[in-house]
Enzyme design. Sequence first.
Site, mmCIF file in Angstrom:
data_model
loop_
_atom_site.group_PDB
_atom_site.id
_atom_site.type_symbol
_atom_site.label_atom_id
_atom_site.label_comp_id
_atom_site.label_asym_id
_atom_site.label_seq_id
_atom_site.Cartn_x
_atom_site.Cartn_y
_atom_site.Cartn_z
ATOM 1 N N ASP A 53 0.743 -1.213 -0.312
ATOM 2 C CA ASP A 53 -0.150 0.325 0.141
ATOM 3 C C ASP A 53 0.681 1.087 0.288
ATOM 4 O O ASP A 53 2.030 1.044 0.299
ATOM 5 C CB ASP A 53 -0.754 -0.049 0.967
ATOM 6 C CG ASP A 53 -1.578 0.894 1.579
ATOM 7 O OD1 ASP A 53 -2.120 1.669 0.377
ATOM 8 O OD2 ASP A 53 -1.675 1.626 2.524
ATOM 9 N N ASP A 55 -0.243 5.110 0.826
ATOM 10 C CA ASP A 55 -0.732 6.192 2.015
ATOM 11 C C ASP A 55 -0.611 4.807 3.714
ATOM 12 O O ASP A 55 -0.981 3.935 3.674
ATOM 13 C CB ASP A 55 -2.155 6.762 1.972
ATOM 14 C CG ASP A 55 -1.646 7.330 0.880
ATOM 15 O OD1 ASP A 55 -0.898 8.066 0.191
ATOM 16 O OD2 ASP A 55 -2.921 6.956 -0.082
#
Length: 519
Positions: A53, A55
């Site tokens: 991922d 963020d």
Amino acid sequence: MDKSSMDSPGSKSAKRPCISPSSPDTAPKTSIGNQIFCNRPLYMKSIKAVGFDMDYTLAQYKVDTFESLVYQQTVQNLVCKYNYPSELLSWVFDSDYMVRGLVIDKKEGNILKMDCYKYVKVAYHGFKELSKEEKLLIYGNTLVSTSYDQPEYALIDTLFSLAEAYLFAQLVEFKDKYPGKFLKPVDYACLYKDVRKAVDLCHRDGTLKQKVAEDPKRYINEDKSIVPMLKGLRESNRATFMVTNSLWDYTCVVMNFICGSSAVNDGTKFDWLQYFDVVITGSAKPNFFKEDNHANLFEVEPESGMLINTNDGSPLLQVGNIIARVSTKDKSSARKVFQGGNVVHLYPLLEIEASSQVLYVGDHIYGDILSSKKTLGWRTMLVIPELDREVQLLRKLKKNCENVRSLRSGCIALEDRLHCLNTNQKSNHDENLKHERDKMRLNYQTSLSELHKQFHPKWGQLMKAGYQNSRFAHQVERYACLYTSQVSNLGLSSQNQYYRPNEDSMQHEYAIMDKVDAN
């Protein structure tokens, strides 16, 4: 902050996970705050693709500045778009107040911390702590819920949620004190709904991302270990990929910054793409992990940010197999940036055959870890930035923890003695023992409370609720194969590391071992 002020309410299992074993004896010892902890055996040699991922995983945001920005923009939206009282504009955000793993009871206006069995251990209404009697009156001795997908609850399971949770607590207190300040009658659930809409608007209209793009260093931590970690994975002949909900323009800005590019906002610089085989933006996780999700996969032209297989923004009919087309191109010229799609599109792009060959690293227990683990059977690693401070404090307070455990054992022993005396009708010693038990119980409860306050004055230890694992810890143990404080810790161990948890033990085994140790 003065909570009495109208302008600004609020203020600033038995299983023991193992620490990742060291690499060769010559390797420097990793600080405990940077180590990887293991819930389930994972042999890195069997992993063919590692995904990330972005963020709060690859990009570690600064909670004090980034969440303050979210908070300020949300308040602006509430006042300007939803006609909330102008007094909100003078409110400020305390980045230290909220923690992950809490549950918002939208109906009652309460914020709860639960143990692994979903019993409420700590509860606040606004900023007022509920007494034991008040908690029992509202929640009783039963489970709050067997599931948290009901509309009356909201989960604070990502650092992105801290600002909205704090603002909700402020609004609850403000509503209780000044109900006439609102233009129309609102209940607590309505307050939360409006906060949620105002936060979503911040993300949709681009104001947050524009601020971050203007000065990434103000909002994102620099970690010079990210690039060496990614290089190490690439050099070990593993595929690397990124699946993020952020769109391409913002993704490029953030990745340029964390990979050390001197041209953060230069839309023609894509050096960071060399560290990934595939980048999927706008993925709409967790739906991305559902194989029956029929979202279209678009190719992204990095230079312009345009979606290639569209007609003025409308999806073109995908004749033939788009995956076959993009994955059989010459690797040096093949496009690697996409938007949308689902996990079915990903496997051919990565040339992997089994879901067990994928390790996915994320920060969101539901959006990243639970969905990929439970739905797909991927191996998972959860990033918990708070873990660094948590384990450092645990080490510092080791004697305090041992004292609390000793007091609890003493209380149990006295209870057993009282029961034995009552059974044998030797009541003449009961009163003294009861007094001793009550004194020790109070000492235990006080010591446990003081220990928790060392971690956080309101919510206590992140992974504990009372003496049991917290709801958050239970989720970590259940769904994360590995967990650690930051993603770059993955580069501190061998690329062929065999992560092994400590031996599982049942409670009866602990009892036997404790008696053996005592002898």
